[in-house]
Design an enzyme around this catalytic site. Structure first.
Site, short mmCIF file in Angstrom:
data_model
loop_
_atom_site.label_atom_id
_atom_site.label_comp_id
_atom_site.label_asym_id
_atom_site.label_seq_id
_atom_site.Cartn_x
_atom_site.Cartn_y
_atom_site.Cartn_z
N LYS A 80 -38.18 5.50 -27.33
CA LYS A 80 -37.53 6.34 -28.31
C LYS A 80 -37.65 5.57 -29.75
CE LYS A 80 -33.48 7.75 -25.67
NZ LYS A 80 -33.57 9.41 -25.81
N ASP A 140 -25.14 6.02 -22.48
CA ASP A 140 -26.02 6.86 -21.72
C ASP A 140 -25.35 7.06 -20.11
OD1 ASP A 140 -27.74 9.17 -21.67
OD2 ASP A 140 -29.51 7.76 -21.23
N ARG A 156 -32.37 12.97 -15.36
CA ARG A 156 -32.50 14.16 -14.28
C ARG A 156 -33.31 13.39 -13.09
NH1 ARG A 156 -36.01 17.66 -18.13
NH2 ARG A 156 -34.61 16.86 -19.48
N LYS A 177 -24.62 10.44 -14.22
CA LYS A 177 -25.42 9.72 -14.66
C LYS A 177 -25.16 8.51 -15.06
CE LYS A 177 -29.06 9.89 -18.66
NZ LYS A 177 -29.59 10.76 -19.54
N GLU A 192 -35.37 10.84 -18.13
CA GLU A 192 -35.01 9.99 -16.89
C GLU A 192 -33.71 10.27 -16.21
OE1 GLU A 192 -33.92 9.13 -19.85
OE2 GLU A 192 -31.83 8.63 -19.52
N1 BES Z 1 -30.21 10.34 -22.89
C1 BES Z 1 -30.93 11.16 -23.37
C2 BES Z 1 -30.12 12.41 -24.10
C3 BES Z 1 -29.32 12.03 -25.32
C4 BES Z 1 -29.84 12.25 -26.44
C5 BES Z 1 -28.02 11.72 -25.20
C6 BES Z 1 -29.19 11.97 -27.54
C7 BES Z 1 -27.03 11.82 -26.22
C8 BES Z 1 -27.54 11.91 -27.60
C9 BES Z 1 -31.99 11.76 -22.49
O1 BES Z 1 -32.20 10.66 -21.65
C10 BES Z 1 -33.19 12.00 -23.24
O2 BES Z 1 -33.94 11.08 -23.51
N2 BES Z 1 -33.63 13.46 -23.28
C11 BES Z 1 -34.45 13.79 -23.86
C12 BES Z 1 -35.36 14.63 -22.93
C13 BES Z 1 -36.68 15.09 -23.25
C14 BES Z 1 -37.61 14.01 -23.26
C15 BES Z 1 -37.08 16.17 -22.41
C16 BES Z 1 -34.14 14.41 -25.02
O3 BES Z 1 -33.36 14.88 -25.00
O4 BES Z 1 -35.11 14.41 -26.06
ZN ZN Z 2 -30.94 9.23 -21.17
MN MN Z 3 -33.89 9.37 -22.01
#
Ligand code: BES
Ligand code: ZN
Ligand code: MN
Length: 482
Positions: free
Chosen positions: A260, A271, A334, A248, A332
């Site tokens: 966010k 990321d 995935r 990724k 995003e």
């Molecule tokens: N990059 C984030 C995941 C992440 C969060 C990595 C904290 C490192 C630290 C990912 O893209 C994301 O935002 N995931 C969401 C998914 C949700 C919207 C289903 C999440 O984990 O909140």
């Molecule tokens: Zn992310």
């Molecule tokens: Mn994200």
């Protein structure tokens, strides 16, 4: 970078700093007893006053007195040492050695298999700093570490561990770099210099759209920095096994229109840690000249909120033809991985591994330093578990609970990109499983361990390079099995 060299006898060394190991309750390790005797009877009281007992993680420096060394560092190993204990002790020593031009150690003489590699890797990683953006970096003058009383055979082990350390440090450098200086275009170009044996194809946004990389295009739409798909091949002539790494590469994750909160964005330049791990591992595998075919795929994109950004409710078709309703633009990773995995599956490798800072849920489940393993093949999962254990990277296998798949059902498309609140890491893994065409596949969610919140042992605050060591070890094992 500090050079690690096989050295001779302690008495012949001209180094400034001597580093010796101590076990719990001030039990001297190799080389420590003679050193302690020469320093004199004040030493025990001095160490005790500093509460140094030889516990793992402790380190104390004393003046060298009559010794030829200006200073002596005692590093604690605790009750019993294994390779990880040695790496951590060497890491602390590597960090502490910054002001000494040359250092010498007996740490690798501790009776542990692979001690030389462990000390080399730990020391180099402990010494790592990210100073590119400081106007006045703290100086680090340490040029050399001698491994005292090492045989000639040590050289090969030193070189191997150094190649791996370089791979980890490359990943750390890329992760720590600000997002403004690593647009998909810039990061993709960096992949060209991983090694002369690695071929690199960079697919720009025009070709990506034409080829049907719908997930990459959907995520990239909101940024003025267009996305890139990087496809790398390492194909040595005598290679039998064939592995694909998919990383990724979200160079910044604002969440997109599903924005966010400010706190959640602070670390989101990291990321792309999955892509960075792929670069680091491929560089190391090529440098080690491992006879294995490696396909590296890193979808690179920035998740932003520009006027052309994808909207919640939009639908795209991924590279393998499956359609996805995007209900949350912050899920995003995935989406870009869907295309990356599709490309990897098409090449029909023996094994596909993806690496991604994918879900906060994985970090909630396993904490900040343990990675989550998912997969569709028990043998492949076991191989990754074994490689991670051997490499000293902490990971735990979680279930790919197929009965949850219906939570991803969409009223308008083949699937949606989020489920409901619970089991977020599993749902993300189930989503990815739709794009591997049933080939053996392992997914590593490194949302926690991809970056470190604090500096300790051989890890520095910031990007960790987590999984580089596991991927290289896995490649080695695949070569052994043929
Ligand atoms: N990059 C984030 C995941 C992440 C969060 C990595 C904290 C490192 C630290 C990912 O893209 C994301 O935002 N995931 C969401 C998914 C949700 C919207 C289903 C999440 O984990 O909140
Ligand atoms: Zn992310
Ligand atoms: Mn994200």
């Amino acid at each position: 970078m500090t050079e690690i060299v096989p050295g001779g006898a302690t008495s012949a060394s001209t180094a400034d700093l001597l580093i010796v190991p101590v076990f719990a309750e001030l039990t001297w390790g190799p080389g420590a007893e003679a050193t302690a005797e020469q320093l004199g009877p004040w030493l025990n009281g001095y160490l005790e006053a500093r509460e140094f007992s030889g516990a793992s993680g402790q380190i104390v420096v004393v003046p060298g007195g009559d010794l030829s060394f200006g200073s002596v560092a005692f590093v604690g190993l605790g009750e019993e040492a294994d390779a990880e204990v040695l790496r951590r002790a060497a890491g602390a020593a590597g960090r502490l050695s910054a002001p000494y031009t040359s250092a010498a150690t007996t740490l690798h003489l501790v009776d542990v298999e692979g001690a030389i590699g462990a000390v080399t890797l730990g020391y180099l990683l402990g010494a790592y700093r990210f100073d590119e953006y400081r106007s006045d970096p703290k100086s680090r003058v340490n040029e050399r570490l001698e491994l005292l009383d090492a045989t000639d055979a040590a050289m090969a082990q030193i070189q191997d561990a150094t190649a791996i350390a370089r791979g980890v440090m490359l990943a750390r450098d890329l992760i720590n770099r600000p997002a403004a200086d690593k647009s998909p275009e810039v990061l993709a170009e960096r992949a060209r210099s991983l090694g002369t044996e690695i071929s690199v194809e960079i697919v720009d946004e025009v070709d990506a759209a034409e080829r049907g990389y719908g997930g990459l295009m959907a995520v990239g739409a909101g940024s003025t920095n267009p996305p890139r798909m990087v496809i790398m091949k390492y194909e040595p002539a005598d290679a039998k096994p064939f592995v694909a790494f998919v990383g990724k590469g979200i160079v910044f994750d604002s969440g997109g229109l599903s924005l966010k909160p400010a706190k959640g964005m602070e670390d989101m330049k990291t990321d792309m840690a999955g892509a960075a791990a792929v670069y680091g591992a491929m560089q190391a595998i090529a440098e080690l000249e491992l006879p294995i075919r490696v396909l590296g795929v890193t979808p690179l994109s920035e998740n932003m909120t520009g006027g052309a950004a994808q909207r919640p409710g939009d639908v795209f078709a991924a590279y393998n033809g499956k359609t996805v309703e995007v209900l949350n633009t912050d899920a995003e990773g995935r989406l870009v991985l869907a295309d990356g995995l599709g490309i990897a599956a098409e090449a029909e490798p023996d094994l596909i591994i993806d690496i991604a800072t994918l879900t906060g849920a994985a970090k909630v489940a396993l904490g900040p330093t343990v990675g989550a393993i998912f997969g569709n093949d028990d043998e492949a999962i076991a191989a990754v578990e074994a490689a991670a254990r051997f490499a000293g990277e902490s990971m735990w296998t979680m279930p790919l609970e197929r009965s949850y798949r219906s939570l991803l059902d969409s009223p308008v498309a083949d699937m949606k990109n989020i489920g409901d609140r619970w089991g977020g890491a599993i749902l993300a893994a189930l989503f990815l499983a739709e794009f591997v065409n049933e080939r053996p596949w392992v997914h590593l969610d490194i949302a926690g361990p991809g970056r470190a919140d604090k500096t300790e042992h051989y890890v520095a605050k910031g990007g960790t390079g987590f999984t580089v060591r596991t991927l290289v070890e896995l490649a080695r094992e695949m070569v052994k099995k043929g």
